[in-house]
Design a protein around this motif. Structure first.
Motif, PDB file in Angstrom:
ATOM      1  N   LYS A   2      -8.720  16.440  -7.269  1.00 37.35           N
ATOM      2  CA  LYS A   2      -7.630  15.575  -6.837  1.00 37.35           C
ATOM      3  C   LYS A   2      -6.667  15.374  -7.996  1.00 37.35           C
ATOM      4  N   LEU A   3      -5.373  15.561  -7.713  1.00 36.40           N
ATOM      5  CA  LEU A   3      -4.345  15.460  -8.738  1.00 36.40           C
ATOM      6  C   LEU A   3      -3.295  14.430  -8.360  1.00 36.40           C
ATOM      7  N   CYS A   4      -2.773  13.745  -9.353  1.00 34.42           N
ATOM      8  CA  CYS A   4      -1.676  12.799  -9.162  1.00 34.42           C
ATOM      9  C   CYS A   4      -0.428  13.571  -8.732  1.00 34.42           C
ATOM     10  N   HIS A   5       0.296  13.032  -7.763  1.00 34.70           N
ATOM     11  CA  HIS A   5       1.509  13.693  -7.279  1.00 34.70           C
ATOM     12  C   HIS A   5       2.601  13.763  -8.344  1.00 34.70           C
ATOM     13  N   ARG A   6       2.617  12.829  -9.278  1.00 38.22           N
ATOM     14  CA  ARG A   6       3.687  12.764 -10.265  1.00 38.22           C
ATOM     15  C   ARG A   6       3.409  13.609 -11.511  1.00 38.22           C
ATOM     16  N   CYS A   7       2.235  13.470 -12.115  1.00 34.83           N
ATOM     17  CA  CYS A   7       1.980  14.125 -13.402  1.00 34.83           C
ATOM     18  C   CYS A   7       0.908  15.210 -13.344  1.00 34.83           C
ATOM     19  N   GLN A   8       0.289  15.391 -12.177  1.00 39.34           N
ATOM     20  CA  GLN A   8      -0.760  16.394 -11.988  1.00 39.34           C
ATOM     21  C   GLN A   8      -2.030  16.107 -12.790  1.00 39.34           C
ATOM     22  N   ARG A  19      -5.038   0.092  -2.844  1.00 43.82           N
ATOM     23  CA  ARG A  19      -3.587   0.018  -2.920  1.00 43.82           C
ATOM     24  C   ARG A  19      -3.099  -0.197  -4.347  1.00 43.82           C
ATOM     25  N   ARG A  20      -3.865  -0.846  -5.167  1.00 39.70           N
ATOM     26  CA  ARG A  20      -3.443  -1.140  -6.541  1.00 39.70           C
ATOM     27  C   ARG A  20      -3.961  -0.139  -7.570  1.00 39.70           C
ATOM     28  N   ASP A  21      -4.697   0.879  -7.144  1.00 42.35           N
ATOM     29  CA  ASP A  21      -5.193   1.895  -8.074  1.00 42.35           C
ATOM     30  C   ASP A  21      -4.035   2.754  -8.569  1.00 42.35           C
ATOM     31  N   THR A  22      -4.045   3.030  -9.871  1.00 42.82           N
ATOM     32  CA  THR A  22      -2.973   3.814 -10.469  1.00 42.82           C
ATOM     33  C   THR A  22      -3.533   5.014 -11.229  1.00 42.82           C
ATOM     34  N   CYS A  23      -2.682   5.967 -11.467  1.00 46.38           N
ATOM     35  CA  CYS A  23      -3.053   7.171 -12.202  1.00 46.38           C
ATOM     36  C   CYS A  23      -3.284   6.821 -13.667  1.00 46.38           C
ATOM     37  N   PRO A  24      -4.397   7.272 -14.250  1.00 45.52           N
ATOM     38  CA  PRO A  24      -4.646   6.997 -15.662  1.00 45.52           C
ATOM     39  C   PRO A  24      -3.684   7.758 -16.579  1.00 45.52           C
ATOM     40  N   GLY A  25      -3.016   8.778 -16.053  1.00 43.24           N
ATOM     41  CA  GLY A  25      -2.106   9.572 -16.862  1.00 43.24           C
ATOM     42  C   GLY A  25      -0.696   9.016 -16.953  1.00 43.24           C
ATOM     43  N   CYS A  32      -0.601   6.440  -1.996  1.00 46.49           N
ATOM     44  CA  CYS A  32       0.766   6.569  -1.485  1.00 46.49           C
ATOM     45  C   CYS A  32       0.856   7.846  -0.647  1.00 46.49           C
ATOM     46  N   CYS A  33       1.890   7.950   0.127  1.00 46.53           N
ATOM     47  CA  CYS A  33       2.052   9.099   1.019  1.00 46.53           C
ATOM     48  C   CYS A  33       2.025  10.430   0.275  1.00 46.53           C
ATOM     49  N   ALA A  52       0.074   6.832  12.550  1.00 45.36           N
ATOM     50  CA  ALA A  52       0.419   6.095  11.328  1.00 45.36           C
ATOM     51  C   ALA A  52       1.787   5.433  11.466  1.00 45.36           C
ATOM     52  N   ASP A  53       1.889   4.226  10.936  1.00 45.77           N
ATOM     53  CA  ASP A  53       3.173   3.542  10.922  1.00 45.77           C
ATOM     54  C   ASP A  53       4.093   4.218   9.909  1.00 45.77           C
ATOM     55  N   PRO A  54       5.398   4.249  10.182  1.00 47.49           N
ATOM     56  CA  PRO A  54       6.333   4.854   9.236  1.00 47.49           C
ATOM     57  C   PRO A  54       6.339   4.107   7.901  1.00 47.49           C
ATOM     58  N   VAL A  55       6.439   4.850   6.815  1.00 47.51           N
ATOM     59  CA  VAL A  55       6.520   4.283   5.468  1.00 47.51           C
ATOM     60  C   VAL A  55       7.844   4.734   4.874  1.00 47.51           C
ATOM     61  N   ILE A  56       8.639   3.780   4.405  1.00 50.84           N
ATOM     62  CA  ILE A  56       9.962   4.106   3.867  1.00 50.84           C
ATOM     63  C   ILE A  56       9.852   4.811   2.519  1.00 50.84           C
ATOM     64  N   ASP A  57       9.188   4.185   1.559  1.00 54.45           N
ATOM     65  CA  ASP A  57       9.081   4.737   0.213  1.00 54.45           C
ATOM     66  C   ASP A  57       7.732   5.435   0.080  1.00 54.45           C
ATOM     67  N   LYS A  58       7.744   6.747   0.093  1.00 52.50           N
ATOM     68  CA  LYS A  58       6.516   7.554   0.089  1.00 52.50           C
ATOM     69  C   LYS A  58       5.819   7.580  -1.270  1.00 52.50           C
ATOM     70  N   GLU A  59       6.461   7.046  -2.318  1.00 48.14           N
ATOM     71  CA  GLU A  59       5.919   7.114  -3.668  1.00 48.14           C
ATOM     72  C   GLU A  59       5.185   5.852  -4.109  1.00 48.14           C
ATOM     73  N   VAL A  60       5.306   4.775  -3.351  1.00 52.06           N
ATOM     74  CA  VAL A  60       4.658   3.522  -3.744  1.00 52.06           C
ATOM     75  C   VAL A  60       3.418   3.267  -2.893  1.00 52.06           C
ATOM     76  N   GLY A  61       2.510   2.446  -3.428  1.00 55.71           N
ATOM     77  CA  GLY A  61       1.274   2.120  -2.731  1.00 55.71           C
ATOM     78  C   GLY A  61       1.540   1.478  -1.383  1.00 55.71           C
TER      79      GLY A  61
END
Length: 70
Positions: A2-8, A19-25, A32-33, A52-61
């Motif tokens: 499993k890889l983070c969408h932002r930094c891999q 919901r509050r878990d974050t990438c250690p990198g 998030c979506c 699934a309900d629509p989510v506006i910001d796909k990058e946030v928890g």
């Protein structure tokens, strides 16, 4: 793997990603979506899960019940 969408950065698998878990990198939200197995820009609301309900910001928890780390 499993890889983070932002930094891999590799994310060590947990039982559940909260919901509050974050990438250690990079500190990006993990539940998030953009990290979800159902995320697909070719579908309505960029999600293959029709209930699934629509989510506006796909990058946030979010609180989506269908989230599966992809």
């Amino acid at each position: 793997m499993k890889l983070c969408h932002r930094c891999q950065h590799e994310v060590v698998s947990k039982d559940r990603i909260g919901r509050r878990d974050t990438c250690p990198g990079c500190g990006a939200d993990l539940r998030c979506c953009l990290n979800c197995a159902f995320y697909d820009t070719h579908y309505a609301n960029a999600c293959r899960e029709p209930n699934a309900d629509p989510v506006i910001d796909k990058e946030v928890g979010n609180f989506c019940d269908f989230f599966t780390f992809g």
